[in-house]
Scaffold this active site. Structure first.
Site, PDB file in Angstrom:
ATOM      1  N   PRO A   1       0.796  -1.228   0.000  1.00 41.31           N
ATOM      2  CA  PRO A   1       0.000   0.000   0.000  1.00 41.31           C
ATOM      3  C   PRO A   1       0.830   1.281   0.000  1.00 41.31           C
ATOM      4  O   PRO A   1       0.548   2.226   0.728  1.00 41.31           O
ATOM      5  CB  PRO A   1      -0.807  -0.132   1.304  1.00 41.31           C
ATOM      6  CG  PRO A   1       0.118  -0.873   2.223  1.00 41.31           C
ATOM      7  CD  PRO A   1       0.963  -1.779   1.356  1.00 41.31           C
TER       8      PRO A   1
ATOM      9  N   GLY B   1       6.630   1.715 -16.773  1.00 41.19           N
ATOM     10  CA  GLY B   1       6.687   2.821 -17.716  1.00 41.19           C
ATOM     11  C   GLY B   1       6.727   4.150 -17.007  1.00 41.19           C
ATOM     12  O   GLY B   1       6.831   4.224 -15.777  1.00 41.19           O
TER      13      GLY B   1
ATOM     14  N   SER C   1       5.619   6.903 -15.062  1.00 34.06           N
ATOM     15  CA  SER C   1       4.401   7.058 -14.251  1.00 34.06           C
ATOM     16  C   SER C   1       4.739   7.500 -12.833  1.00 34.06           C
ATOM     17  O   SER C   1       5.261   6.716 -12.051  1.00 34.06           O
ATOM     18  CB  SER C   1       3.651   5.724 -14.189  1.00 34.06           C
ATOM     19  OG  SER C   1       4.540   4.656 -13.877  1.00 34.06           O
TER      20      SER C   1
ATOM     21  N   ALA D   1       3.207   8.210  -9.313  1.00 31.54           N
ATOM     22  CA  ALA D   1       1.982   7.885  -8.589  1.00 31.54           C
ATOM     23  C   ALA D   1       1.177   9.144  -8.283  1.00 31.54           C
ATOM     24  O   ALA D   1      -0.060   9.132  -8.340  1.00 31.54           O
ATOM     25  CB  ALA D   1       2.331   7.153  -7.295  1.00 31.54           C
TER      26      ALA D   1
ATOM     27  N   LYS E   1      16.900   2.793 -14.946  1.00 35.57           N
ATOM     28  CA  LYS E   1      16.692   4.243 -15.079  1.00 35.57           C
ATOM     29  C   LYS E   1      16.765   4.936 -13.720  1.00 35.57           C
ATOM     30  O   LYS E   1      17.063   6.135 -13.639  1.00 35.57           O
ATOM     31  CB  LYS E   1      15.369   4.535 -15.790  1.00 35.57           C
ATOM     32  CG  LYS E   1      14.132   3.906 -15.175  1.00 35.57           C
ATOM     33  CD  LYS E   1      13.504   4.720 -14.083  1.00 35.57           C
ATOM     34  CE  LYS E   1      12.369   3.960 -13.438  1.00 35.57           C
ATOM     35  NZ  LYS E   1      11.728   4.719 -12.327  1.00 35.57           N
TER      36      LYS E   1
ATOM     37  N   ASP F   1      10.342   6.363 -19.412  1.00 26.35           N
ATOM     38  CA  ASP F   1      10.494   6.301 -17.962  1.00 26.35           C
ATOM     39  C   ASP F   1      11.737   7.055 -17.510  1.00 26.35           C
ATOM     40  O   ASP F   1      11.763   7.664 -16.427  1.00 26.35           O
ATOM     41  CB  ASP F   1      10.569   4.836 -17.513  1.00 26.35           C
ATOM     42  CG  ASP F   1      10.082   4.641 -16.081  1.00 26.35           C
ATOM     43  OD1 ASP F   1       9.722   5.632 -15.431  1.00 26.35           O
ATOM     44  OD2 ASP F   1      10.062   3.485 -15.618  1.00 26.35           O
TER      45      ASP F   1
ATOM     46  N   THR G   1      11.627  10.036 -14.716  1.00 26.01           N
ATOM     47  CA  THR G   1      12.338   9.838 -13.455  1.00 26.01           C
ATOM     48  C   THR G   1      13.570  10.726 -13.345  1.00 26.01           C
ATOM     49  O   THR G   1      13.960  11.111 -12.235  1.00 26.01           O
ATOM     50  CB  THR G   1      12.750   8.358 -13.315  1.00 26.01           C
ATOM     51  OG1 THR G   1      11.638   7.534 -13.637  1.00 26.01           O
ATOM     52  CG2 THR G   1      13.196   8.041 -11.902  1.00 26.01           C
TER      53      THR G   1
ATOM     54  N   ARG H   1      11.664  10.016  -6.246  1.00 26.02           N
ATOM     55  CA  ARG H   1      12.490   9.866  -5.037  1.00 26.02           C
ATOM     56  C   ARG H   1      13.959   9.739  -5.404  1.00 26.02           C
ATOM     57  O   ARG H   1      14.834  10.228  -4.682  1.00 26.02           O
ATOM     58  CB  ARG H   1      12.040   8.631  -4.253  1.00 26.02           C
ATOM     59  CG  ARG H   1      10.655   8.745  -3.680  1.00 26.02           C
ATOM     60  CD  ARG H   1      10.381   7.660  -2.658  1.00 26.02           C
ATOM     61  NE  ARG H   1      10.314   6.326  -3.219  1.00 26.02           N
ATOM     62  CZ  ARG H   1       9.211   5.767  -3.687  1.00 26.02           C
ATOM     63  NH1 ARG H   1       8.075   6.445  -3.699  1.00 26.02           N
ATOM     64  NH2 ARG H   1       9.211   4.536  -4.155  1.00 26.02           N
ATOM     65  N   ASN H   2      14.249   9.059  -6.523  1.00 23.46           N
ATOM     66  CA  ASN H   2      15.639   8.871  -6.937  1.00 23.46           C
ATOM     67  C   ASN H   2      16.268  10.205  -7.340  1.00 23.46           C
ATOM     68  O   ASN H   2      17.402  10.503  -6.964  1.00 23.46           O
ATOM     69  CB  ASN H   2      15.691   7.872  -8.101  1.00 23.46           C
ATOM     70  CG  ASN H   2      15.220   6.499  -7.682  1.00 23.46           C
ATOM     71  OD1 ASN H   2      15.913   5.762  -7.009  1.00 23.46           O
ATOM     72  ND2 ASN H   2      13.994   6.149  -8.064  1.00 23.46           N
TER      73      ASN H   2
ATOM     74  N   VAL I   1      11.467   3.964   0.163  1.00 14.91           N
ATOM     75  CA  VAL I   1      12.612   3.279  -0.434  1.00 14.91           C
ATOM     76  C   VAL I   1      13.125   4.049  -1.648  1.00 14.91           C
ATOM     77  O   VAL I   1      12.344   4.488  -2.505  1.00 14.91           O
ATOM     78  CB  VAL I   1      12.215   1.846  -0.841  1.00 14.91           C
ATOM     79  CG1 VAL I   1      13.356   1.181  -1.622  1.00 14.91           C
ATOM     80  CG2 VAL I   1      11.873   1.025   0.396  1.00 14.91           C
TER      81      VAL I   1
END
Length: 339
Positions: A11, A139, A141, A143, A194, A247, A251, A258-259, A282
């Site tokens: 979740p 791909g 995306s 969230a 990636k 992607d 990203t 986050r990366n 994470v």
């Protein structure tokens, strides 16, 4: 497509956003997690504020503490947990599995030590008699954008095209479009690798470099992602598609990543342990850097950007010196598949 029952294991932000997309399509959605407070919040307040603070979930989306209850009688099981716990959760599922659901995963990474792709982990841990095919959903995306129903297109990959089409029809709606792909190796490696380049792109931003540097790391990063993927058996054309360059753009350029944010903080001089603690989620690119670095050496594939990021993260190399050495390497032709 007629109504399906889907269990989502994990979740987090992506699992929650995918739950909403499935619910919008009229499917019965169940979310499983192992943090009681989070499960209670989803059921009682219909929110998941730690991951998607502005989202209010439909009351039809139910969350479960008990894995057996969550997967009872479902048509599909969607794994959306971090790579480092994927094998653990797959084992837990295999112990209580009933029926023969489709297995889908929407996580991105390579396992530490084994360097295995996630679909390989799932195939090893979940017996064939209690599952249909394993389909990869991957791909460009965020969230956060899927959660507000922003237009998004990604890929469903499986060697069995019929299974990929099942996932395509399961998710596709007016804001979330799925394309099928039979190159599982290419889609999974693109999605995992990636994240490494996104850390590097963020670091360049944190150091104050501009758009030229951004373009350089994305394009040359894509070249070395493709080299490693092809060595693993992927179709090079996959890296020109949604799960590859698509992607990587998302990203490697966005504050939602986050990366990218982790790399940006590194570039500004923050320590990795502080970044990981403050992120509260994470950062797949950190562990994937180690796995990809080791794998590239095993397969004798040149990955200078990945090696540089590895040296900064794991060997404590000073980041500006590392970039300088990367730029002053031996001059080479651009086309990877010549010479």
């Amino acid at each position: 497509m007629e109504k399906q029952k889907v269990a989502i294991l994990g979740p987090g932000s992506w699992g929650t956003a995918l739950a909403q997309a499935l619910n919008d399509n009229g499917h019965e959605v169940r979310i499983w997690g192992n943090i009681p407070e989070q499960i209670n919040e989803i059921n009682e307040q219909h929110t998941n504020k730690h991951y998607l603070p502005e989202l209010v979930l439909d009351e039809n989306i139910r969350a479960f503490h008990d894995l057996s209850e969550a997967v009872e009688g479902v048509d599909a099981v969607l794994f959306v947990v971090p790579t480092k716990v994927m094998r653990i959760v797959a084992k837990q599922y295999a112990e209580i599995a009933k029926g023969v659901p489709m297995i889908i995963h929407a996580s991105k990474g390579l396992e530490q030590g084994t360097h295995e792709r996630i679909s390989t982990i799932l195939s090893e841990e979940i017996p064939q008699q209690v599952r249909k095919d394993i389909v990869v959903l991957s791909g460009p995306s965020h969230a956060e954008e899927v959660a507000v129903r922003d237009i998004t297109t990604i890929s469903a990959a499986c060697e069995n095209e019929q299974s990929a089409r099942y996932v395509q029809h399961l998710f596709t709606n007016e804001y979330f479009r799925i394309y099928t792909n039979q190159d599982v190796v290419g889609v999974e490696t693109a999605g995992a690798l990636k994240n490494i380049i996104a850390v590097g792109a963020g670091a360049l931003h944190g150091l104050g470099y501009g758009d030229n540097a951004k373009a350089a790391i994305i394009t040359r990063g894509l070249a070395e992602i493709t080299r490693l993927g092809v060595a693993m058996g992927a179709n090079p054309l996959t890296y020109m598609g949604l799960s590859g360059v698509g992607d990587l753009i998302v990203t490697g350029t966005s504050i939602h990543s986050r990366n990218w944010r982790a790399g940006d903080a590194l570039g500004r001089g923050e320590k990795l342990e502080d970044i990981e603690r403050n992120m509260g989620m994470v950062i797949e690119g950190v562990s994937t850097t180690k796995a990809a670095y080791e794998l590239s050496r095993d397969l004798n594939v040149e990955m200078p950007i990945t090696e540089t990021i590895y040296d900064v993260i794991y060997n404590g190399k000073e980041i500006r010196n590392a970039i300088c050495q990367l730029m002053l390497r031996e001059a080479k032709p651009e086309n990877e598949f010549e010479d």
